[in-house]
Every structure is written in structure tokens, then in C-alpha cells.
Design a protein around this motif. Sequence first.
Motif, PDB file in Angstrom:
ATOM      1  N   MET A   1      -6.288  -0.720   7.289  1.00  0.00           N
ATOM      2  CA  MET A   1      -5.126  -1.110   7.794  1.00  0.00           C
ATOM      3  C   MET A   1      -5.275  -0.309  10.127  1.00  0.00           C
ATOM      4  O   MET A   1      -4.746  -0.675  11.138  1.00  0.00           O
ATOM      5  N   LEU A   5      -4.367  -1.677  13.341  1.00  0.00           N
ATOM      6  CA  LEU A   5      -3.009  -1.936  13.595  1.00  0.00           C
ATOM      7  C   LEU A   5      -2.934  -1.627  15.468  1.00  0.00           C
ATOM      8  O   LEU A   5      -2.071  -1.767  15.714  1.00  0.00           O
ATOM      9  N   LEU A   8      -2.115  -4.632  17.529  1.00  0.00           N
ATOM     10  CA  LEU A   8      -0.424  -4.652  17.250  1.00  0.00           C
ATOM     11  C   LEU A   8       0.737  -4.237  18.414  1.00  0.00           C
ATOM     12  O   LEU A   8       1.242  -5.172  18.572  1.00  0.00           O
ATOM     13  N   THR A  31       5.015  -2.592   5.006  1.00  0.00           N
ATOM     14  CA  THR A  31       4.428  -1.735   5.415  1.00  0.00           C
ATOM     15  C   THR A  31       4.300  -1.744   6.953  1.00  0.00           C
ATOM     16  O   THR A  31       4.334  -0.843   7.804  1.00  0.00           O
ATOM     17  N   LEU A  32       3.627  -2.924   7.534  1.00  0.00           N
ATOM     18  CA  LEU A  32       4.180  -2.976   8.959  1.00  0.00           C
ATOM     19  C   LEU A  32       5.369  -2.858  10.084  1.00  0.00           C
ATOM     20  O   LEU A  32       5.284  -2.488  10.774  1.00  0.00           O
ATOM     21  N   SER A  35       5.554   0.911  10.120  1.00  0.00           N
ATOM     22  CA  SER A  35       4.513   1.217  10.662  1.00  0.00           C
ATOM     23  C   SER A  35       4.527   1.561  12.628  1.00  0.00           C
ATOM     24  O   SER A  35       4.501   1.498  13.435  1.00  0.00           O
ATOM     25  N   VAL A  37       6.139  -1.662  13.653  1.00  0.00           N
ATOM     26  CA  VAL A  37       4.889  -2.846  14.708  1.00  0.00           C
ATOM     27  C   VAL A  37       6.126  -3.720  14.473  1.00  0.00           C
ATOM     28  O   VAL A  37       7.245  -3.907  13.893  1.00  0.00           O
TER      29      VAL A  37
END
Length: 353
Positions: A1, A5, A8, A31-32, A35, A37
Motif C-alpha cells: 500500500m 497511498l 491518493l 482499509t482505505l 487510512s 482516503v
Amino acid sequence: MDQYLPALEGKSIALLINHTSLVGQTHLLDTLLASGVDVIKIFAPEHGFRGDLANGEQVNDGFDQKTGLPLISLYGKNKKPSKEQLEDIDLVIYDIQDVGARFYTYISSMHYMMEACAENGISFLLLDRPNPNAHYIDGPVLDPAHASFVGVHPIPIVYGMTVGELASMIKGENWINGSETLDFNIVALKNWTRDSSYTLPISPSPNLPNAQSIALYPSLCLFEGTNVSMGRGTDFPFQAVGYPDPNFGDFEFKPRSIPKVSKYPPHKNKTCYGYDLRSVSPPNKIRLSYLIDFYQKANNKEDFFNAFFTNLSGTSELRKQIEDGWTEEEIRTSWQADIKKFKSKREAYLIYK
């Protein structure tokens, strides 16, 4: 990732994903979001975002119950995202497990999403995954005259590429409108080769429950274009073939309706006779012997094939060859010139050994 990442950050993201889009045991979407996102929309292929809809079953627009994000179906009438559906999106991430057969519709959804991104100036990021049928190439190369949602590209049935390699070929061969303008990136695999033995950690669709079904799928899916059962409605789909006539074999099974797996299986509630393929060695080629054998045993040969067979095979020739009594090796020999051309063209897009 860590490879993607940073790219993004500050962007509005859409995802073309399903239940196979996992990072470890956690879904990519979760997950995103964890994080930080900015995911604003989800697009879903055949079988739906959660992968729990049977083949051909309607995939509806709606909202993800967990996150509340809008969910747009790319299966059914809406195969290609519209300009309005892509409004305010900077980048689309594609992350879906494939099985390396041309008629598996996830790659068709990928094709149309790539084209929509190219036409609307949106970046396309692909997270690559292994292809469990990457160790061989076989089958007729699709004739563009017979292109459909179960066959978009002029490639063999088994094409020996990951989705990342295939996407590179789609762009490089200008198979989509605006291919030269598409901002396209791949997050490649590590420690994988075409000869790597790879068992999928999760079933990629309801009727491919295990490695044996995935290995036999390129051979048995052609039966979808006939009146023969390939085990839908049993606990071993794509691991058996049969027809309601004892003349077809000693193995017996009775398809039943299984919600979210096979609601209306061929020959529902009828005893089918044929072959149990659960223990056969996984093939390194498309096995036509089952198809030829069943055609030769059929009493009503004029009813054996249906119109879908040409879409699946990608050519009008295969049906004619079987009807004319060609052997499996004669048919396979007829594919070789086109396969050789494909292999030569494919070489430029390979990422892995």
C-alpha cells in the motif's frame, strides 16, 4: 500500500471492487477509509459488491450498508459508467480477483471502466492479483464480430495474463476509446511467476468454490452454451457434467435451487447422468473431450447448442467443427496460427516471468 497511498492524497476516489478486494482479512474499502482516503463511490461488477448474487442475477444500485457510500451496478443495462456517475471523481481503483478466462465478466467491467476514465480524464489505478490459470494459453481467439459482455477482447479463452498485464494490453493495443490519453498505473505483484502454484484465498464468485472448479472453468463454461448441466445447483459446480439421460454416464446428480448461488440451474430437480470431475487432474489446456462426447451421445443434436455458445467461444467455427465431427486435436490445431500471433503481441505487455 505504501506504493500507492501517497498518490491518493487530496483526491476523490471511486472503487471498482467486490468481495475479493481484501487487504489481509480486511476489505480494501474499510482499509482505505481507515487510512483517511476520500472514497466517495463504489462500482460493483457481476455478482455484486459482496459477491453473493448468482450468475445473471440483477445487481442493483443502492448504498453500502456499512459505510453509507453510493453503490452503482456495472452489470445489466449499465455496463459502462456515465459521465454523470463519474462526476467529481479524480481516480478509480480496480481491485478484483480474476481467474484468467475471457468469458469471466470482471475483465469486461474493467474494460468499460478504463474507457470511461479515458473519456472523462480520470486516472485509473489497478492493484494486480495472481491469475490461477496463467500457466497456459489455449482456445480460439475471439472474432470481433462475436464480441459481447462475455468476450470483449480479441484474445484466446485462456490468455495467460494477470489483469494488470491484460489492462496494459487493452491500453497499448488501443482497444478502448481514448486509450492514448488514459492516465494508467499498476501496482505489480511481488514473488509471483506464471508457474507459481496459487490457491485463491476466497471464492471469486458463487459457482467457483474451490481450486478444482477454477481449473476446470475454462473447459466446462462452454457447456453454458448447450443443454447440458455443468453442476450448477449442486455442491460441486463446474466439477461435473450431466444430462437427464442414463446414456451420458454413470455419475448421478440432481441440481436444486440454491439462493444466491444458482437460483434456476439447468435441469432443476431432475436426475442428471454424466461425469464426476472432482478428482481429475487439473488441465493445462482446454479439454474439449467432454463437450465432443456429450454432443456425440445427444439424441436431439439440433437442440444441443444454443445461441450463447457462439458468444462464449467467441467464434462461429467451434460449433461447426464439433457438428462436423472434428477431433479435439484437429480443433486445437486450427487455433494455433491465431494463438501464435496473440503470443507475439502479448509479449510486450508481460510484467512477470
